[in-house]
Write a protein that holds these residues in place. Structure first.
Motif, mmCIF file in Angstrom:
data_model
loop_
_atom_site.group_PDB
_atom_site.id
_atom_site.type_symbol
_atom_site.label_atom_id
_atom_site.label_comp_id
_atom_site.label_asym_id
_atom_site.label_seq_id
_atom_site.Cartn_x
_atom_site.Cartn_y
_atom_site.Cartn_z
ATOM 1 N N HIS A 273 134.678 -28.889 -37.576
ATOM 2 C CA HIS A 273 134.531 -30.073 -36.734
ATOM 3 C C HIS A 273 133.131 -30.069 -36.128
ATOM 4 C CE1 HIS A 273 135.970 -27.178 -33.689
ATOM 5 N NE2 HIS A 273 135.218 -27.884 -32.862
ATOM 6 N N VAL A 274 132.628 -31.267 -35.861
ATOM 7 C CA VAL A 274 131.221 -31.418 -35.482
ATOM 8 C C VAL A 274 131.042 -31.038 -34.016
ATOM 9 C CG1 VAL A 274 129.259 -33.012 -35.393
ATOM 10 C CG2 VAL A 274 131.039 -33.323 -37.125
ATOM 11 N N VAL A 275 130.075 -30.139 -33.752
ATOM 12 C CA VAL A 275 129.786 -29.787 -32.362
ATOM 13 C C VAL A 275 128.416 -30.302 -31.921
ATOM 14 C CG1 VAL A 275 131.317 -27.783 -32.228
ATOM 15 C CG2 VAL A 275 128.984 -27.458 -33.043
ATOM 16 N N ASP A 276 127.561 -30.662 -32.883
ATOM 17 C CA ASP A 276 126.262 -31.208 -32.500
ATOM 18 C C ASP A 276 125.687 -31.969 -33.687
ATOM 19 O OD1 ASP A 276 124.084 -31.760 -30.925
ATOM 20 O OD2 ASP A 276 123.108 -29.816 -31.201
ATOM 21 N N ALA A 277 124.859 -32.948 -33.404
ATOM 22 C CA ALA A 277 124.195 -33.700 -34.464
ATOM 23 C C ALA A 277 122.987 -34.438 -33.899
ATOM 24 C CB ALA A 277 125.159 -34.706 -35.096
ATOM 25 N N TRP A 278 121.971 -34.596 -34.698
ATOM 26 C CA TRP A 278 120.833 -35.441 -34.318
ATOM 27 C C TRP A 278 120.260 -36.085 -35.566
ATOM 28 C CZ3 TRP A 278 116.265 -34.162 -36.702
ATOM 29 C CH2 TRP A 278 116.099 -32.833 -37.136
ATOM 30 N N ASP A 279 119.547 -37.190 -35.390
ATOM 31 C CA ASP A 279 118.896 -37.851 -36.515
ATOM 32 C C ASP A 279 117.567 -38.437 -36.076
ATOM 33 O OD1 ASP A 279 119.603 -40.038 -34.993
ATOM 34 O OD2 ASP A 279 120.767 -41.032 -36.544
ATOM 35 N N GLU A 280 116.726 -38.733 -37.060
ATOM 36 C CA GLU A 280 115.453 -39.397 -36.782
ATOM 37 C C GLU A 280 115.229 -40.466 -37.829
ATOM 38 O OE1 GLU A 280 112.052 -36.863 -36.356
ATOM 39 O OE2 GLU A 280 112.856 -35.897 -34.563
ATOM 40 N N ASP A 281 114.415 -41.457 -37.477
ATOM 41 C CA ASP A 281 114.110 -42.542 -38.405
ATOM 42 C C ASP A 281 113.116 -42.081 -39.465
ATOM 43 O OD1 ASP A 281 115.623 -43.965 -36.625
ATOM 44 O OD2 ASP A 281 113.900 -44.899 -35.634
ATOM 45 N N MET A 282 113.048 -42.826 -40.550
ATOM 46 C CA MET A 282 111.956 -42.617 -41.510
ATOM 47 C C MET A 282 110.879 -43.668 -41.203
ATOM 48 S SD MET A 282 111.877 -42.821 -45.681
ATOM 49 C CE MET A 282 112.597 -41.216 -46.009
ATOM 50 N N VAL A 283 109.678 -43.191 -40.948
ATOM 51 C CA VAL A 283 108.581 -44.105 -40.627
ATOM 52 C C VAL A 283 107.714 -44.257 -41.872
ATOM 53 C CG1 VAL A 283 106.620 -44.547 -39.096
ATOM 54 C CG2 VAL A 283 108.656 -43.362 -38.217
ATOM 55 N N LEU A 284 107.672 -45.468 -42.404
ATOM 56 C CA LEU A 284 106.888 -45.762 -43.609
ATOM 57 C C LEU A 284 105.725 -46.677 -43.219
ATOM 58 C CD1 LEU A 284 109.924 -46.460 -45.955
ATOM 59 C CD2 LEU A 284 108.330 -44.536 -46.151
ATOM 60 N N PRO A 285 104.675 -46.749 -44.038
ATOM 61 C CA PRO A 285 103.546 -47.605 -43.668
ATOM 62 C C PRO A 285 103.959 -49.051 -43.411
ATOM 63 C CG PRO A 285 103.010 -46.257 -45.591
ATOM 64 C CD PRO A 285 104.449 -46.030 -45.299
ATOM 65 N N ASP A 286 105.003 -49.508 -44.119
ATOM 66 C CA ASP A 286 105.388 -50.917 -43.970
ATOM 67 C C ASP A 286 106.650 -51.114 -43.130
ATOM 68 O OD1 ASP A 286 106.778 -49.567 -45.869
ATOM 69 O OD2 ASP A 286 106.812 -51.191 -47.338
ATOM 70 N N GLY A 287 107.046 -50.114 -42.398
ATOM 71 C CA GLY A 287 108.218 -50.314 -41.535
ATOM 72 C C GLY A 287 108.977 -49.019 -41.274
ATOM 73 N N THR A 288 110.048 -49.129 -40.497
ATOM 74 C CA THR A 288 110.847 -47.961 -40.108
ATOM 75 C C THR A 288 112.274 -48.143 -40.611
ATOM 76 O OG1 THR A 288 109.512 -47.573 -38.160
ATOM 77 C CG2 THR A 288 111.737 -46.702 -38.096
ATOM 78 N N ILE A 297 123.576 -31.595 -38.724
ATOM 79 C CA ILE A 297 124.952 -31.558 -38.204
ATOM 80 C C ILE A 297 125.338 -30.086 -38.059
ATOM 81 C CG2 ILE A 297 127.385 -31.981 -38.763
ATOM 82 C CD1 ILE A 297 126.632 -34.615 -39.987
ATOM 83 N N VAL A 298 125.908 -29.740 -36.909
ATOM 84 C CA VAL A 298 126.399 -28.381 -36.684
ATOM 85 C C VAL A 298 127.925 -28.432 -36.635
ATOM 86 C CG1 VAL A 298 126.361 -26.381 -35.147
ATOM 87 C CG2 VAL A 298 124.329 -27.845 -35.343
ATOM 88 N N LEU A 299 128.544 -27.559 -37.406
ATOM 89 C CA LEU A 299 130.008 -27.546 -37.505
ATOM 90 C C LEU A 299 130.570 -26.235 -36.977
ATOM 91 C CD1 LEU A 299 130.462 -28.831 -41.193
ATOM 92 C CD2 LEU A 299 130.735 -30.156 -39.099
ATOM 93 N N MET A 300 131.739 -26.320 -36.416
ATOM 94 C CA MET A 300 132.506 -25.120 -36.061
ATOM 95 C C MET A 300 133.735 -25.085 -36.967
ATOM 96 S SD MET A 300 132.567 -22.545 -33.940
ATOM 97 C CE MET A 300 131.844 -22.881 -32.331
ATOM 98 N N HIS A 301 133.917 -23.955 -37.635
ATOM 99 C CA HIS A 301 135.036 -23.816 -38.575
ATOM 100 C C HIS A 301 136.093 -22.892 -37.972
ATOM 101 C CE1 HIS A 301 132.601 -25.574 -41.900
ATOM 102 N NE2 HIS A 301 131.622 -25.098 -41.156
ATOM 103 N N GLU A 302 137.176 -22.746 -38.707
ATOM 104 C CA GLU A 302 138.240 -21.851 -38.243
ATOM 105 C C GLU A 302 137.680 -20.456 -37.992
ATOM 106 O OE1 GLU A 302 141.511 -21.726 -40.974
ATOM 107 O OE2 GLU A 302 141.805 -23.890 -40.806
ATOM 108 N N GLU A 409 124.394 -40.507 -29.456
ATOM 109 C CA GLU A 409 124.392 -40.059 -28.062
ATOM 110 C C GLU A 409 123.148 -39.240 -27.741
ATOM 111 O OE1 GLU A 409 129.171 -39.457 -27.921
ATOM 112 O OE2 GLU A 409 127.949 -37.889 -26.990
ATOM 113 N N ALA A 410 122.676 -38.483 -28.750
ATOM 114 C CA ALA A 410 121.546 -37.575 -28.507
ATOM 115 C C ALA A 410 120.214 -38.316 -28.455
ATOM 116 C CB ALA A 410 121.501 -36.506 -29.604
ATOM 117 N N ARG A 411 120.182 -39.559 -28.876
ATOM 118 C CA ARG A 411 118.904 -40.305 -28.908
ATOM 119 C C ARG A 411 118.428 -40.702 -27.528
ATOM 120 N NH1 ARG A 411 116.646 -43.411 -33.578
ATOM 121 N NH2 ARG A 411 117.290 -42.184 -35.347
#
Ligand SMILES: NC(=O)c1ccc[n+]([C@@H]2O[C@H](COP(=O)([O-])OP(=O)(O)OC[C@H]3O[C@@H](n4cnc5c(N)ncnc54)[C@H](O)[C@@H]3O)[C@@H](O)[C@H]2O)c1
Length: 411
Positions: A273-288, A297-302, A409-411
């Protein structure tokens, strides 16, 4: 030791669970059987992974009686883009062994259809006997759907609508590229489709995954941490709209992350199950491109085992070349590191360390896509469940969906 069978069985998709579901005492994961044999025959210092599905025909506790076999001979590929071309090449490798043909390729883009015709010929098919059409509707009433597999290889946003259309036409065997759907809600809708659906999760069928599992089991070591990194420079493809559909750009968690989650769940024996996650955009010359650049993604397993999964599609931020690795760290100082194939020669490898000293190394050829497609065709023929059914697809989507929430949420 890895988690025992009893500790593992909550996932419903691991080997013991599938054995129970199928009522078989033998492994029904054909790839695992293949890779296990490949490892056992390894000469010291290196081995050749098996790339074809010959052993698939022997997995599953012996072939069923003739009356139980399905005739699966024709493939219809929905989509003619980058990944569909790879599928066609894989079907070419399976063509003689499985006696399959490509009934049709469907893509609204004329240039894609023309390219697929060339790919079919190069793969050894009689390209003139395949129909290349712009819309699935053009095939309605023209196919023997009992003996046809419909392979859905379109942008993720379109997976469900095209699978549902094929199912309504009468398709009984469907393969859907990963991730099963673009949202958890839509993934659940697959449960209502008639016909058998397999998610194309090729890393479940990877010789590297199987070899890492075999190494861990033979070491008798207990994992406490796992790390994966699946990164590549997708900027040129992304700027040309690869994998997009109107109003939809795939999130970084839907590109490589489904593979990483699937490998972790398989390797650690339980759905995390997910305990943490973050993401970022891709920045390209013609847009984001929102949420498309990189993330984790960080998971905790059994049993409190943690796994951390990082993916960058930005290339320049990390490594230029495609890079797919998984490392499992064990409490006794053992470490097993797998390097998945990322180049056309499909070379891959697994290394085993104890207290930072390398104690074993396996060179593999890892044609996981061919094995995954071949495994599904065999499972359809034998009416066997695969490890990659709709429930598996939903479990992966559940993790990705929670990852979306925590990253927002992390953004
Ligand atoms: N298993 C893997 O390792 C792997 C790797 C890459 C992509 N994929 C998956 O494959 C799928 C396709 O990705 P891609 O990279 O080939 O994208 P792509 O953009 O290269 O190709 C998609 C194709 O679908 C076509 N298409 C759009 N609408 C259609 C319709 N209604 N009917 C038929 N065709 C239609 C487009 O014209 C395009 O040619 C995605 O789900 C992606 O997640 C999986």
């Amino acid at each position: 030791m890895l988690a025992s069978a009893d500790e593992r069985h909550a996932c419903g998709h691991c080997e013991p669970c599938l054995r129970r579901r199928s009522g078989q005492g033998e492994a029904i994961l054909p790839d695992m059987a293949t890779a296990s044999r490949a490892v056992r025959s390894v000469p010291p210092g290196g081995c050749q992974g098996r790339t074809n599905i010959e052993s698939n025909t022997t997995a599953g506790g012996g072939p069923p009686g003739e009356g139980e076999m399905e005739t699966v001979q024709e493939i219809v590929v929905l989509g003619g883009g980058r990944q569909a071309v790879r599928h066609l090449a894989c079907y070419g490798k399976l063509r003689e062994e499985l006696g399959i043909g490509i009934a049709a390729v469907v893509d609204p883009a004329e240039d894609r259809r023309a390219n697929c015709r060339a790919v079919l010929a190069a793969a050894g098919f009689d390209a003139d006997s395949s129909r290349l059409v712009a819309d699935l509707e053009h095939l309605d009433g023209t196919l023997d759907l009992d003996s046809t597999v419909v392979d859905v290889v379109v942008p993720t946003r379109l997976h469900y609508s095209l699978a549902a259309a094929a199912s309504q036409m009468g398709a009984r065997h469907l393969i859907v590229e990963k991730p099963l759907a673009h949202s958890l809600e839509e993934a659940f809708r697959f449960l209502d489709l008639s016909g058998t659906v397999h998610v194309l999760e090729n890393y479940l069928f990877s010789a590297v995954t199987a070899t890492m599992l075999e190494c861990l089991e033979s070491l008798g070591s207990r994992p406490f941490f796992m790390r994966t990194e699946f990164s590549k420079d997708r900027r040129p493809d992304s700027s040309k709209g690869r994998g997009t559909s109107p109003g939809y750009v795939p999130h970084v968690f839907t590109v490589e992350m489904p593979h990483q989650v699937a490998v972790a769940n398989r390797m650690l024996g339980s759905v995390g199950h997910v305990v943490d996650a973050w993401d970022e955009d891709m920045v390209l010359p013609d847009g984001t491109l929102a949420g498309h650049g990189e993330g984790a993604i960080v998971l905790m397993h059994e049993g409190g085992v943690t796994s951390c999964h990082f993916s960058s599609l930005n290339g320049f931020r990390h490594r230029g070349a495609t890079h797919r690795t998984a490392t499992v760290y064990c409490t006794d100082g053992a470490r097993v590191r797998g390097r998945f194939a990322s180049t056309p020669d499909l070379r891959a490898g697994v290394e085993v360390f104890r207290n930072d000293r390398r104690i074993a190394s396996h060179d593999l050829t890892d044609d996981s896509l061919t094995r995954a497609l071949g495994g599904s065709l065999e499972a359809f023929r034998r009416r066997q469940p695969g490890p990659n059914d709709v429930h598996f697809g939903i479990e992966v989507l559940r993790i990705i969906d929670r990852g979306f929430q925590l990253a927002a949420e992390a953004r």
